[in-house]
Design an enzyme around this catalytic site. Structure first.
Site, short mmCIF file in Angstrom:
data_model
loop_
_atom_site.label_atom_id
_atom_site.label_comp_id
_atom_site.label_asym_id
_atom_site.label_seq_id
_atom_site.Cartn_x
_atom_site.Cartn_y
_atom_site.Cartn_z
N HIS A 1 -6.06 2.85 -3.87
CA HIS A 1 -5.98 3.09 -2.42
C HIS A 1 -6.35 4.56 -2.14
O HIS A 1 -5.81 5.16 -1.22
CB HIS A 1 -4.54 2.79 -1.97
CG HIS A 1 -4.37 2.62 -0.49
ND1 HIS A 1 -5.16 1.80 0.28
CD2 HIS A 1 -3.47 3.15 0.37
CE1 HIS A 1 -4.75 1.82 1.53
NE2 HIS A 1 -3.73 2.66 1.62
N ASP B 1 0.83 -1.21 0.00
CA ASP B 1 0.00 0.00 0.00
C ASP B 1 0.86 1.26 0.00
O ASP B 1 2.03 1.24 0.41
CB ASP B 1 -0.87 0.04 1.27
CG ASP B 1 -2.00 -0.99 1.24
OD1 ASP B 1 -2.02 -1.83 0.33
OD2 ASP B 1 -2.84 -0.94 2.16
N ASP B 2 0.24 2.35 -0.43
CA ASP B 2 0.71 3.74 -0.25
C ASP B 2 1.74 4.21 -1.27
O ASP B 2 2.18 5.35 -1.22
CB ASP B 2 1.28 3.99 1.17
CG ASP B 2 0.22 3.86 2.26
OD1 ASP B 2 -0.92 3.47 1.92
OD2 ASP B 2 0.54 4.13 3.43
N HIS C 1 -5.21 9.26 0.04
CA HIS C 1 -5.13 8.44 1.26
C HIS C 1 -6.07 8.96 2.34
O HIS C 1 -5.65 9.35 3.44
CB HIS C 1 -3.69 8.36 1.80
CG HIS C 1 -3.48 7.13 2.63
ND1 HIS C 1 -3.73 7.09 3.98
CD2 HIS C 1 -3.07 5.88 2.31
CE1 HIS C 1 -3.47 5.87 4.44
NE2 HIS C 1 -3.07 5.12 3.45
N HIS D 1 4.02 -1.97 3.25
CA HIS D 1 4.03 -0.66 2.60
C HIS D 1 5.37 -0.48 1.88
O HIS D 1 6.42 -0.54 2.54
CB HIS D 1 3.82 0.44 3.65
CG HIS D 1 2.49 0.36 4.34
ND1 HIS D 1 2.26 -0.49 5.39
CD2 HIS D 1 1.32 1.00 4.09
CE1 HIS D 1 0.99 -0.36 5.78
NE2 HIS D 1 0.40 0.53 5.00
ZN LIG Z 1 -2.55 3.14 3.29
#
Ligand SMILES: [Zn+2]
Length: 241
Positions: free
Chosen positions: A101, A50-51, A105, A192
């Site tokens: 995602h 993620d991210d 955020h 991440h």
């Molecule tokens: Zn996230």
């Protein structure tokens, strides 16, 4: 002379124990995967990140995944994907799966349609422009889901079953131990790719779980392998056999 007593009969009797011994032992030396072994279904697991994308750490992760022939799934922040389109295209070219995602955020619960679209539909449009496809899984930040998110998702909602909380202390060895110590067939692992420690942990996990008989697949491949059709608006945490 002594050897005059070694008639053919004696010779046969003398060799018998040796022949029996030879017959008993060759299977022990058979290499893994040799003919005759009972074939085993591989244990499947999906690494999800993620991210990202983030230039240095994501690029290093993509190098490591390529070297190991591993496919992963990336849930991208739209604004980051817009800033670093070459990384997104490299992911797709390497066979990784890409999901949404949100654009900034944000927590998606309690958002009205316009605000939800500004996060999810906007991200979908920019990924479609980059990649020429429009079906992307959704991972809501923090795993925050309510009825509104389910109704508006327009995609399967993918959560996770293994979370080493890599943002907490950014400790590679602790993250590896948590994942390897808890993983089961069909798990979705959350990391991440914005932290160098997490990238290193992911590569160590791959090497250790390869040894333990796991194969790494994308989220879509994992569910397809188990005959599960992903449905828009439904939540998925893992896909046990
Ligand atoms: Zn996230």
């Amino acid at each position: 002379m002594a050897y005059k007593n070694w008639s053919p009969l004696w010779l046969l009797l003398a060799l018998c124990p040796l022949l029996l011994l030879l017959r008993a032992h060759p299977p022990l030396a058979a290499p893994a995967g040799a003919a005759g072994e009972i074939p085993q279904e591989p244990k499947l697991v999906a690494l999800t990140f993620d991210d990202g994308p983030k230039p240095r750490t994501t690029a290093k992760l993509l190098d490591g995944l390529d070297q190991r022939g591993v496919k992963a799934t990336f849930f991208l922040i739209g604004s980051q994907a817009e800033a670093y389109p070459e990384l997104v295209q490299r992911m797709a070219q390497s066979g990784h799966q890409i999901g949404i995602h949100t654009y900034d955020h944000v927590v998606l619960t309690d958002l009205g349609q316009a605000d939800f679209d500004a996060q999810v539909a906007r991200s979908r449009r920019l990924l479609t422009d980059l990649l020429g496809e429009d079906r992307f899984l959704l991972r809501p930040p923090y795993g925050a889901v309510d009825d509104g998110v389910r109704a508006r998702a327009g995609a399967p909602i993918i959560l996770w079953s293994i979370d080493p909380e890599d943002w907490r202390d950014r400790n590679t060895q602790r993250e590896v131990a948590h994942i390897v110590g808890n993983v089961q067939d069909g798990d979705l692992i959350l990391l991440h790719d914005i932290y160098p420690e997490s990238v290193e942990a992911a590569l160590q996990v791959i090497d250790q779980l390869h040894q333990a008989g796991y194969a790494f697949v994308t989220v879509e491949e994992l569910f397809a392998a188990r005959g599960v059709s992903l449905v828009d608006g439904q939540m998925y945490r893992s896909c046990p056999p």
